[in-house]
Design a protein around this motif. Structure first.
Motif, short mmCIF file in Angstrom:
data_model
loop_
_atom_site.label_atom_id
_atom_site.label_comp_id
_atom_site.label_asym_id
_atom_site.label_seq_id
_atom_site.Cartn_x
_atom_site.Cartn_y
_atom_site.Cartn_z
N CYS A 76 0.84 -1.20 0.00
CA CYS A 76 0.00 0.00 0.00
C CYS A 76 0.88 1.25 0.00
N PHE A 77 0.46 2.22 -0.78
CA PHE A 77 1.19 3.49 -0.86
C PHE A 77 0.17 4.61 -0.98
N GLY A 78 0.25 5.63 -0.09
CA GLY A 78 -0.78 6.66 -0.07
C GLY A 78 -0.24 8.06 0.07
N TYR A 79 -1.13 9.01 -0.16
CA TYR A 79 -0.86 10.44 -0.01
C TYR A 79 -1.97 11.04 0.85
N PRO A 80 -1.65 11.90 1.86
CA PRO A 80 -0.31 12.34 2.26
C PRO A 80 0.40 11.31 3.11
N ALA A 81 1.61 11.67 3.60
CA ALA A 81 2.43 10.74 4.35
C ALA A 81 1.70 10.27 5.60
N SER A 82 1.90 9.00 5.95
CA SER A 82 1.36 8.38 7.17
C SER A 82 -0.16 8.26 7.16
N CYS A 83 -0.79 8.40 5.99
CA CYS A 83 -2.26 8.34 5.95
C CYS A 83 -2.77 6.91 6.02
N ILE A 84 -1.92 5.93 5.67
CA ILE A 84 -2.39 4.54 5.65
C ILE A 84 -2.72 4.08 7.06
N GLN A 85 -1.86 4.39 8.01
CA GLN A 85 -2.10 4.00 9.39
C GLN A 85 -3.39 4.62 9.93
N GLN A 86 -3.70 5.84 9.48
CA GLN A 86 -4.89 6.53 9.95
C GLN A 86 -6.11 6.28 9.06
N ARG A 87 -5.91 5.52 7.98
CA ARG A 87 -6.98 5.24 7.01
C ARG A 87 -7.64 6.53 6.52
N SER A 88 -6.81 7.48 6.14
CA SER A 88 -7.32 8.80 5.76
C SER A 88 -6.64 9.34 4.51
N CYS A 89 -6.26 8.47 3.60
CA CYS A 89 -5.51 8.91 2.41
C CYS A 89 -6.40 9.68 1.44
N SER A 90 -5.85 10.74 0.87
CA SER A 90 -6.52 11.42 -0.23
C SER A 90 -6.37 10.64 -1.53
N ALA A 91 -5.25 9.94 -1.65
CA ALA A 91 -5.01 9.06 -2.79
C ALA A 91 -4.31 7.81 -2.28
N LEU A 92 -4.68 6.67 -2.82
CA LEU A 92 -4.13 5.39 -2.34
C LEU A 92 -4.02 4.41 -3.50
N VAL A 93 -2.92 3.67 -3.53
CA VAL A 93 -2.78 2.54 -4.45
C VAL A 93 -2.37 1.32 -3.64
N THR A 94 -3.01 0.20 -3.90
CA THR A 94 -2.61 -1.07 -3.30
C THR A 94 -2.24 -2.03 -4.43
N PHE A 95 -1.39 -3.00 -4.14
CA PHE A 95 -0.94 -3.93 -5.17
C PHE A 95 -0.63 -5.27 -4.53
N ALA A 96 -0.91 -6.35 -5.26
CA ALA A 96 -0.67 -7.70 -4.76
C ALA A 96 -0.41 -8.62 -5.95
N GLN A 97 0.59 -9.46 -5.82
CA GLN A 97 0.95 -10.41 -6.88
C GLN A 97 -0.11 -11.51 -6.94
N LYS A 98 -0.65 -11.75 -8.15
CA LYS A 98 -1.64 -12.81 -8.37
C LYS A 98 -1.17 -13.65 -9.55
N GLY A 99 -0.21 -14.55 -9.31
CA GLY A 99 0.32 -15.36 -10.39
C GLY A 99 1.09 -14.50 -11.37
N GLN A 100 0.68 -14.53 -12.63
CA GLN A 100 1.33 -13.77 -13.67
C GLN A 100 0.75 -12.36 -13.83
N ARG A 101 -0.13 -11.98 -12.92
CA ARG A 101 -0.74 -10.67 -13.00
C ARG A 101 -0.63 -9.97 -11.65
N ILE A 102 -0.80 -8.64 -11.68
CA ILE A 102 -0.76 -7.83 -10.47
C ILE A 102 -2.15 -7.23 -10.26
N GLU A 103 -2.68 -7.41 -9.06
CA GLU A 103 -3.98 -6.84 -8.73
C GLU A 103 -3.76 -5.47 -8.05
N PHE A 104 -4.41 -4.45 -8.59
CA PHE A 104 -4.28 -3.08 -8.09
C PHE A 104 -5.63 -2.57 -7.58
N GLU A 105 -5.55 -1.65 -6.64
CA GLU A 105 -6.69 -0.85 -6.24
C GLU A 105 -6.23 0.61 -6.21
#
Length: 504
Positions: free
Chosen positions: A93-122
Motif C-alpha cells: 500500500c502506498f498513499g498520499y499524504p504521508a502516514s495516511c495509511i495507518q490513519q486510514r485517511s488517504c486522499s489518494a491510495l494505491v494497493t498492489f498484490a501479486q496474483k500469479g502472472q498478473r498484479i492486482e491493483f486498487e
C-alpha cells in the motif's frame, strides 16, 4: 541620509509587487512545469503535432484479457475503509499524504498484490469531483519520463481504467488501445470516493521498452482533474515512494520527503533571511562599535561580518548544487511563469564573486578604496534583495508544497529589515550631530566617497579604544533585531521542513 529611504522604498515596492502577483487565486493559463518529477498533465495525442508515433503495446507471457469497464455504482462507505485491510502484511500500500495509511485517511491510495502472472491493483481517491482521476506511475529513476501509468478516471458519471505513457519529454499520452492488458474487476464513484480495482499483466512492452513487474520501481501517485482526452495537471497532490520496490512486496510503503528540495529551501532561508541580513547590518552601522576589540588582529564587527557572509556564501553554493541534483539539470519552467530559477541563478553568481572581490580589496586608506566600496555594496545589496525575492517566488512553486501564508512571514521580515536600516541611520545621524557630546563625521555610506574622514575617525577611536557615541543603543537594538529575524527564519524553516502541506 537619502540612501536608506530610497533602498527601503525600492525593496518594499518589490516585495509587495511580488506578493500581489503570486496569489493562488490569480487565474493563470495552464502550462505544465516540465521539471515536476512526479506526474505531468495529459496532451491529447491526436492534437499534438510534436507527439511521437503511435505506441504499440503487446503482452508477452500471458493471454490478453479484454477490459470490461464497470458502469457507475453506489456502495456503502464501509467498502472504502476496507481498502486498507491487508496493508499490514498481505498486500502493498502506498498513499498520499504521508502516514495516511495507518490513519486510514488517504486522499489518494494505491494497493498492489501479486496474483500469479498478473498484479492486482486498487486505486482510491477521496473527496473527488465529478471529473477526476487518481493514477499510479512506475519509474526506474523516481523522475517522470519513459514510464508506464495506469489511471482510474471518472468522466460523465462513468468510471474507467486506462493505460498511458509518459514519454521522454514528460508528456503524458493515453495509449491508442488504453485498455489492452487490463482486467477491470470493479469501479465505483460514490459520495466523492473514486475507486477502481483491476489486474494488469506482469510483463508487457511499451514502445521499445519492456516492463517486468518482477523489477523494482518507484511508485508515483497523483490525483487531479480529468479532461475529455486524458489527465489534467495534478498540482501539488502527488507523491513518490521513498525507495524502489517490487510489486510483490507487502506492507505500507513510505513516501519520499523531498529531502533535497527541503534542504535547498532551508539553506537559502538561513543564508539570505538570517545570515546575510545580520552581516549587512553589522558592516553598515557597527564599524564604530566594539572599538579596540579584535580577533586575530581584525576588528570585532569585521569578524562577525566575515563569518556571517561566508555562511551565506557556503549555504548558497550548497543549495544551488542540491537543487540541480534534484532536478537533474536546469528547469524548463518558463521565466514568465515563475522567474525563481533565473533570479536564483543571478543571486548565486553575485554571491560567488563577493568574496573574490573582498580578497583583492585595496587598503582602507587607499585612493581607490571607495571604488571597491561601491562595487562591494552594489553586488552585496543586489544579491540580498534578489535572494529575498527568490524566497517570495518559491512560496508559489508546486515543488515547495508550502502554504501561501508563509508569504506574510517574509513580508514581516522585510518590514523589520527596512525599518532597522532607517532607525539605525537616523539614530546615527542624531547621535553624531555636532551638538551631541561626542560628535563624529563617520556615518554609514560615508566611505563611499573619495574622502576618507571616516577612516581617520576609526583610527582616532581605535587609538583611545573608545566606542562612538550611541554604541550602547546599537548593541541593544542588534540583540532584538537578531532575535526577531531568527524567530521569523525558524518559522519559515519549520514550515519548509514539514512540507508537503495540504492544498489550500
Amino acid at each position: 541620509m537619502k540612501w536608506p529611504i530610497v533602498q527601503s522604498a525600492v525593496l518594499l515596492l518589490t516585495v509587495f509587487g511580488i506578493h500581489l502577483s503570486t496569489g493562488y487565486d490569480t487565474p493563470k493559463p495552464f502550462k505544465f512545469p516540465d521539471d515536476d518529477p512526479y506526474y505531468p498533465p495529459a496532451v491529447p495525442f491526436a492534437n499534438n503535432p510534436k507527439a511521437p508515433p503511435p505506441i504499440v503495446t503487446t503482452t508477452i507471457t500471458t493471454p490478453k484479457i479484454p477490459a470490461q469497464p464497470t458502469p457507475f455504482a453506489q456502495v456503502s462507505p464501509q467498502m472504502f475503509s476496507s481498502v486498507y485491510d491487508g496493508c499490514d502484511g498481505t498486500k502493498g500500500c502506498f498513499g498520499y499524504p504521508a502516514s495516511c495509511i495507518q490513519q486510514r485517511s488517504c486522499s489518494a491510495l494505491v494497493t498492489f498484490a501479486q496474483k500469479g502472472q498478473r498484479i492486482e491493483f486498487e486505486l482510491l481517491a477521496t473527496k473527488s469531483l465529478d471529473d477526476f482521476f487518481v493514477a499510479v506511475g512506475f519509474s526506474e529513476d523516481r523522475l517522470m519520463g519513459d514510464d508506464s501509468v495506469t489511471e482510474c478516471t471518472v468522466k460523465n458519471g462513468r468510471v474507467n481504467v486506462y493505460m498511458s505513457q509518459n514519454d521522454a519529454t514528460k508528456t503524458n499520452i493515453r495509449l491508442p488501445n488504453p485498455t489492452e492488458g487490463l482486467n477491470v474487476i470493479s469501479t465505483t464513484f460514490s459520495d466523492g470516493n473514486l475507486y477502481c480495482k483491476f489486474e494488469r499483466t506482469s510483463q508487457f512492452v511499451l514502445g521499445e521498452k519492456k516492463f517486468d513487474a518482477s523489477q523494482k520501481f518507484f511508485l508515483l501517485l497523483a490525483r487531479g482533474l480529468a479532461s475529455n482526452d486524458g489527465l489534467s495537471y495534478h498540482g501539488s497532490e502527488k507523491t513518490v515512494s521513498d525507495r524502489s520496490l517490487k510489486l510483490s512486496e507487502t506492507g505500507a510503503v513510505g513516501a519520499s520527503k523531498g529531502t533535497l528540495v527541503k534542504l535547498h529551501g532551508i539553506f537559502m532561508v538561513t543564508a539570505w533571511m538570517l545570515a546575510a541580513s545580520c552581516g549587512l547590518l553589522l558592516a553598515r552601522y557597527y564599524k564604530l562599535t566594539w572599538v579596540g576589540q579584535q580577533i586575530m588582529g581584525k576588528d570585532l564587527w569585521f569578524v562577525y561580518h566575515a563569518i556571517l557572509m561566508m555562511v551565506t556564501w557556503t549555504l548558497t553554493m550548497i543549495a544551488f548544487i542540491l537543487i540541480f541534483s534534484e532536478l537533474g539539470g536546469w528547469t524548463s519552467i518558463p521565466a514568465k511563469q515563475n522567474p525563481h530559477a533565473v533570479i536564483g541563478l543571478i543571486t548565486t553568481l553575485l554571491a560567488f564573486i563577493q568574496p573574490i572581490m573582498a580578497y583583492f580589496r585595496p587598503h582602507p586608506d587607499g585612493p581607490r578604496r571607495y571604488i571597491f566600496n561601491w562595487a562591494h555594496w552594489l553586488v552585496g545589496k543586489a544579491a540580498h534583495v534578489l535572494g529575498v525575492v527568490c524566497i517570495f517566488l518559491a512560496v508559489n512553486l508546486e515543488k515547495a508544497a508550502i502554504p501561501y501564508w508563509v508569504t506574510w512571514l517574509i513580508v514581516v521580515y522585510t518590514v523589520i529589515y527596512i525599518l532597522s536600516h532607517n532607525i539605525l541611520a537616523f539614530s546615527q545621524c542624531f547621535m553624531h550631530a555636532p551638538w551631541r557630546p561626542r560628535p563624529t563625521t563617520s556615518m554609514a555610506m560615508k566611505d563611499m566617497l573619495p574622502q576618507r574622514e571616516s577612516y581617520q575617525d576609526v583610527l582616532n577611536l581605535a587609538k583611545n579604544k573608545e566606542d562612538a557615541y550611541g554604541s550602547q543603543f546599537r548593541r541593544v537594538y542588534l540583540f532584538f533585531y537578531v532575535l526577531l529575524v531568527t524567530s521569523l527564519s525558524i518559522a519559515v524553516i519549520a514550515t519548509i521542513a514539514k512540507a508537503p502541506w495540504p492544498k489550500q
